[in-house]
Design an enzyme around this catalytic site. Structure first.
Site, PDB file in Angstrom:
ATOM      1  N   GLY A 117       0.821  -1.209   0.000  1.00 15.04           N
ATOM      2  CA  GLY A 117       0.000   0.000   0.000  1.00 15.04           C
ATOM      3  C   GLY A 117       0.853   1.256   0.000  1.00 15.04           C
ATOM      4  O   GLY A 117       1.991   1.247   0.465  1.00 15.04           O
ATOM      5  N   GLN A 118       0.289   2.332  -0.534  1.00 19.23           N
ATOM      6  CA  GLN A 118       0.976   3.613  -0.556  1.00 19.23           C
ATOM      7  C   GLN A 118      -0.032   4.736  -0.352  1.00 19.23           C
ATOM      8  O   GLN A 118      -1.212   4.595  -0.678  1.00 19.23           O
ATOM      9  CB  GLN A 118       1.717   3.822  -1.880  1.00 19.23           C
ATOM     10  CG  GLN A 118       3.013   3.031  -1.999  1.00 19.23           C
ATOM     11  CD  GLN A 118       3.748   3.293  -3.302  1.00 19.23           C
ATOM     12  OE1 GLN A 118       3.169   3.174  -4.372  1.00 19.23           O
ATOM     13  NE2 GLN A 118       5.015   3.648  -3.217  1.00 19.23           N
ATOM     14  N   GLY A 119       0.443   5.839   0.205  1.00 16.07           N
ATOM     15  CA  GLY A 119      -0.433   6.983   0.418  1.00 16.07           C
ATOM     16  C   GLY A 119       0.384   8.221   0.698  1.00 16.07           C
ATOM     17  O   GLY A 119       1.616   8.223   0.576  1.00 16.07           O
ATOM     18  N   GLY A 120      -0.305   9.295   1.091  1.00 13.50           N
ATOM     19  CA  GLY A 120       0.378  10.540   1.380  1.00 13.50           C
ATOM     20  C   GLY A 120       1.311  10.444   2.564  1.00 13.50           C
ATOM     21  O   GLY A 120       2.276  11.193   2.676  1.00 13.50           O
ATOM     22  N   GLY A 122       3.150   7.757   3.363  1.00 16.89           N
ATOM     23  CA  GLY A 122       4.312   6.922   3.103  1.00 16.89           C
ATOM     24  C   GLY A 122       3.922   5.615   2.429  1.00 16.89           C
ATOM     25  O   GLY A 122       2.942   5.553   1.687  1.00 16.89           O
ATOM     26  N   THR A 123       4.687   4.563   2.731  1.00 15.81           N
ATOM     27  CA  THR A 123       4.497   3.265   2.088  1.00 15.81           C
ATOM     28  C   THR A 123       4.307   2.181   3.131  1.00 15.81           C
ATOM     29  O   THR A 123       4.926   2.218   4.197  1.00 15.81           O
ATOM     30  CB  THR A 123       5.725   2.924   1.215  1.00 15.81           C
ATOM     31  OG1 THR A 123       5.987   4.010   0.317  1.00 15.81           O
ATOM     32  CG2 THR A 123       5.486   1.666   0.403  1.00 15.81           C
ATOM     33  N   LYS A 138       4.531   0.392   8.274  1.00 18.27           N
ATOM     34  CA  LYS A 138       4.287   1.681   7.632  1.00 18.27           C
ATOM     35  C   LYS A 138       5.546   2.537   7.743  1.00 18.27           C
ATOM     36  O   LYS A 138       5.980   2.870   8.842  1.00 18.27           O
ATOM     37  CB  LYS A 138       3.095   2.404   8.260  1.00 18.27           C
ATOM     38  CG  LYS A 138       2.794   3.748   7.587  1.00 18.27           C
ATOM     39  CD  LYS A 138       1.428   4.275   7.958  1.00 18.27           C
ATOM     40  CE  LYS A 138       1.396   4.909   9.319  1.00 18.27           C
ATOM     41  NZ  LYS A 138       0.127   5.604   9.595  1.00 18.27           N
ATOM     42  N   ASP A 234     -10.060  11.440   9.715  1.00 19.98           N
ATOM     43  CA  ASP A 234      -9.701  10.998   8.368  1.00 19.98           C
ATOM     44  C   ASP A 234     -10.382   9.666   8.041  1.00 19.98           C
ATOM     45  O   ASP A 234      -9.724   8.711   7.610  1.00 19.98           O
ATOM     46  CB  ASP A 234      -8.177  10.868   8.247  1.00 19.98           C
ATOM     47  CG  ASP A 234      -7.694  10.912   6.796  1.00 19.98           C
ATOM     48  OD1 ASP A 234      -8.467  11.372   5.931  1.00 19.98           O
ATOM     49  OD2 ASP A 234      -6.565  10.481   6.529  1.00 19.98           O
TER      50      ASP A 234
END
Length: 458
Positions: A117-120, A122-123, A138, A234
């Protein structure tokens, strides 16, 4: 008369020594140049070798520093978390969180190649440690003061949050400019992946309803049973993770915010606007005042996303706004449902879900329900036996107060009656980690926003 010829001027006598001085002067330049050029070359080579050796030493020191936590350069970053907090998490016979080394983390993730997974932020990597345990790692990107604060906040919050529908923190790793959080591994990934990734088997209607209930349980715990109560800030499909049995758990508490005074009813708190477009409460964006009703709005968006399998923002259009036409028309409700399950949904439950979505996404926070009210409606919709049980509880409470209705303020206990839901799973309690029935207090909440007119017909 001829004048006598002038005698030729006598030649200046030149001594042999002067000849010797004049000629060798030019001849001696060549040996000088021949010795100067090799000298410069040797000096340049020596300097280059020295610089190369220094560079090699620095590279080795850096690699050793990353692999050896004891060689942490304390001046490269301010200590984090504060020493007292860090000791608190690791003290005692059974420390709260395990501290992992960079070396074992790198090995467990196969040199950070197992991306899931990836997002704002990090990874996320899948990691298998030497003891055979599977953990989601994470890795925080772009370490800054804000990211450092989110990292600290998430550790401190998860140290005191314990609920079946919250992803558990297993440990952490701090190495110079690297920050890692280790969570329990969720085998079925995120809700977002199942709704939007091509090639996935679509979630069944009953699984979607149960996921909605699981997330509502997690929010009820945060809003009513934490001390102090928390806003997640969030709520979105990528922060809802599914285990091997498709039990949903809420993740990512980096933006969570405690209520101002620790009371159950949140006082508005002025904060920097942070969240995800499409899920953010429009009232919060305008006023910058955060309350638990901001989470309720985001939950309404997620609920609509679960039903439709459409993104919160798609082709520049907000999902809530684009779905208004269908939600307002009884004859068009079925158009909202994910086409992959259009032949297997329950129409009565769909009506209930749409009503909840419209209620949760009211423009004004005061017009929205509490998550307790949402949870009650979902339970009643998902289990036909539930309404009778609720009525019995309400009658009991009415009799105990000599005919005067009252609100129960107690939290649910593990001794509360268990109940079996229609899809073969126990309904989750809001205050324990077991699959027990929800507390009576949420069934009897008073002083809440007025239900929309069409909710009464449900």
């Amino acid at each position: 008369m001829l004048a006598p010829k002038a005698s030729p001027s006598p030649l200046v006598a030149v001594s042999p020594s002067q000849h010797m001085l004049a000629v060798p002067q030019n001849e001696n330049h060549h040996p000088y140049h021949l010795t100067l050029i090799p000298g410069i070359g040797i000096a340049v080579t020596a300097v280059a070798v020295i610089l190369l050796m220094v560079l090699i030493i620095l590279i080795r020191r850096k690699s050793r520093g990353l692999e050896d936590p004891e060689n942490l350069d304390k001046t490269s970053l301010k200590p984090f978390p504060p020493p007292r907090s860090l000791r608190k998490f690791q003290e005692g016979p059974s420390p709260m969180f395990q501290k992992f080394s960079y070396k074992e983390t790198k090995k467990a993730t196969d040199n950070f190649s197992t991306i899931i997974g990836q997002g704002g932020f990090g990874t996320v990597y899948k990691a298998q440690f030497s003891d055979g345990s599977l953990i989601a790692v994470k890795r925080m990107d772009k370490i800054s003061e804000q990211v450092e604060g989110d990292f600290c906040r998430e550790i401190e919050l998860l140290a005191r949050l314990h609920h079946r529908h919250l992803v558990a923190l297993r440990g952490f790793c701090i190495e110079k400019r690297e920050r890692f959080l280790m969570y329990e591994y969720m085998a079925n990934g995120s809700l977002k992946d199942h709704l939007h990734s091509p090639g996935r088997t679509p979630l069944s209607w009953q699984t979607r309803i149960q996921i909605a209930i699981d997330v509502a349980n997690a929010l009820e715990y945060l809003h009513f049973y934490c001390d102090p109560p928390l806003c997640h800030r969030d709520i979105k499909s990528s922060n809802i993770l599914l285990d091997e049995n498709f039990v949903a758990k809420l993740a990512d508490f980096g933006l969570a915010h405690a209520s101002k005074d620790g009371s159950i009813c949140f006082e508005p708190v002025n904060t920097d606007i942070r969240g995800t477009p499409g899920y953010m409460d429009p009232e919060y964006v305008v006023t910058q005042e955060l309350t638990e009703k901001s989470d309720v709005y985001s939950y309404g968006v997620v609920l609509l996303e679960i039903v439709t399998a459409r993104r919160a923002v798609q082709d520049g259009k907000n999902l809530v706004e684009s779905a208004q036409v269908c939600m307002a028309s009884e004859s068009r409700l079925a158009e909202l449902v994910d086409p992959r399950i259009k032949d297997s949904f329950d129409m009565e439950q769909l009506r209930t879900i749409v009503t909840i979505v419209r209620w949760c996404t009211q423009r004004e926070g005061q017009a929205r329900p509490s998550i307790k009210q949402v949870l009650r409606i979902l339970y009643e919709s998902s289990d036909p036996m539930h309404s009778g049980f609720v009525q019995a509880v309400e009658d009991e409470e009415y009799e105990e107060t000599d005919g005067r209705p009252r609100t129960s303020q107690r939290k649910a206990h593990r001794s509360d009656p268990t109940f079996y839901s229609g899809d073969g799973r126990y309904l989750a309690s809001s205050s324990s980690t077991s699959r027990s029935y929800c507390s009576r207090s949420f069934l009897l909440e008073n002083g809440s926003p007025q239900s929309p007119p069409n909710l009464l017909s449900l």
